[in-house]
Design an enzyme around this catalytic site. Structure first.
Site, PDB file in Angstrom:
ATOM      1  N   ASP A  20       0.791  -1.248   0.000  1.00  0.00           N
ATOM      2  CA  ASP A  20       0.000   0.000   0.000  1.00  0.00           C
ATOM      3  C   ASP A  20       0.822   1.296   0.000  1.00  0.00           C
ATOM      4  OD1 ASP A  20      -1.907  -1.936   0.257  1.00  0.00           O
ATOM      5  OD2 ASP A  20      -2.660  -1.301   2.208  1.00  0.00           O
ATOM      6  N   LYS A  68      -6.686  -4.781  -2.997  1.00  0.00           N
ATOM      7  CA  LYS A  68      -7.287  -5.459  -1.842  1.00  0.00           C
ATOM      8  C   LYS A  68      -8.290  -4.547  -1.135  1.00  0.00           C
ATOM      9  CE  LYS A  68      -3.526  -4.336   1.414  1.00  0.00           C
ATOM     10  NZ  LYS A  68      -4.290  -3.522   2.359  1.00  0.00           N
ATOM     11  N   THR A 114       0.497   0.689   6.627  1.00  0.00           N
ATOM     12  CA  THR A 114       1.205   1.113   7.816  1.00  0.00           C
ATOM     13  C   THR A 114       1.586  -0.139   8.613  1.00  0.00           C
ATOM     14  OG1 THR A 114      -0.861   1.349   9.103  1.00  0.00           O
ATOM     15  CG2 THR A 114      -0.035   3.310   7.975  1.00  0.00           C
ATOM     16  N   CYS A 170      -2.077  -2.531   7.838  1.00  0.00           N
ATOM     17  CA  CYS A 170      -2.107  -3.461   6.695  1.00  0.00           C
ATOM     18  C   CYS A 170      -0.880  -4.358   6.626  1.00  0.00           C
ATOM     19  CB  CYS A 170      -2.293  -2.681   5.408  1.00  0.00           C
ATOM     20  SG  CYS A 170      -3.952  -1.964   5.316  1.00  0.00           S
TER      21      CYS A 170
HETATM   22  C1  C5J Z   1      -3.024   0.604   5.625  1.00  0.00           C
HETATM   23  C2  C5J Z   1      -4.681   1.895   6.787  1.00  0.00           C
HETATM   24  N1  C5J Z   1      -2.559   0.362   4.394  1.00  0.00           N
HETATM   25  N2  C5J Z   1      -3.849   2.260   7.747  1.00  0.00           N
HETATM   26  N3  C5J Z   1      -4.265   1.183   5.727  1.00  0.00           N
HETATM   27  O1  C5J Z   1      -2.370   0.342   6.608  1.00  0.00           O
HETATM   28  O2  C5J Z   1      -5.841   2.218   6.847  1.00  0.00           O
END
Ligand code: C5J
Length: 227
Positions: free
Chosen positions: A24, A129, A158, A162
């Site tokens: 991400d 996803k 993060t 995720c």
């Molecule tokens: C991720 C989030 N990618 N923190 N998303 O960690 O909402």
């Protein structure tokens, strides 16, 4: 077998089984005006890891090892967005709403794109996803099986959301997981530290952590092992 220096002990890398998964690294999490910023987070923390994520990606490419990218995003009709997710965060700017970079976390929108410095190249798999874990409602498991991947090096954001969720999903599915310390970040420094500590606690109960330099050294052709 080539070991990568790691915590809590060396990671037994197998070249035929190893891939990098970059979670991400999207504009929506890293740039002002995106989803991360709309939740009140300091997104500059995320931009700071871009050079280390880039070094890791380039190292895997140079070693001829697979690089897989994920993107957290939803269908334009929001049919894969449960209210339990949409209702979180600042009600003035939710997933699917129009923001400065297009609709927040919607497939195909500008904000959903992976940062240009880290963009996938031809042949690299990109997994879209809808959840925090990259195995949930995606083709990731089938992709890894088809490639014979059994070990995953993790980068991205993060750390405690995720990245950690996907590491736990992978661990439950039998993958060995290694988190690249300088190539992951949280909006909350203490959450990053806590997530890394809980991943490697109890004899790597979820996985290992290692420095980017040690991973790059470990995947160099002279060091890496064979199945
Ligand atoms: C991720 C989030 N990618 N923190 N998303 O960690 O909402």
């Amino acid at each position: 077998m080539g070991d990568i220096k790691a915590e809590p002990f060396a990671f037994p890398a197998i070249s035929e089984a190893l891939a990098l998964i970059v979670i991400d690294m999207q504009r929506d999490f890293a740039e002002p005006g995106g989803f991360g910023a709309s939740l009140g987070n300091d997104v500059s923390r995320i931009m700071k890891i871009v050079p280390d994520v880039k070094r890791l990606i380039e190292g895997f490419r140079a070693a001829g090892l697979p690089v897989i990218h994920t993107m957290e995003c939803h269908r334009p009709d929001l049919s894969d967005l449960p209210p339990a997710k949409r209702d979180r965060g600042n009600p003035s700017l939710r997933i699917g709403d129009e923001g400065p970079m297009g609709r927040i976390l919607i497939s195909g929108e500008r904000g959903t794109e992976i940062l240009s410095e880290l963009a996938p190249i031809d042949g690299e798999v990109v997994i879209e996803k809808p959840g925090k874990g990259a195995f949930y409602a995606t083709e990731l498991g089938d992709v890894l099986k088809a490639k014979g991947i059994r070990q995953l090096v993790f980068a991205g954001v993060t750390t405690e959301v995720c990245v950690q969720t996907t590491m736990r999903e992978a661990n439950d599915r039998g993958y060995e997981c290694l988190l690249a310390e300088e190539a992951t970040e949280s909006y909350f420094p203490e959450f990053k530290e806590a997530a890394m500590a809980m991943i490697r606690a109890q004899g790597a109960i979820v996985g290992w952590t290692a420095h980017v330099d040690d991973i790059l050294e470990g995947i160099s052709p002279k060091r890496i092992g064979h199945a």
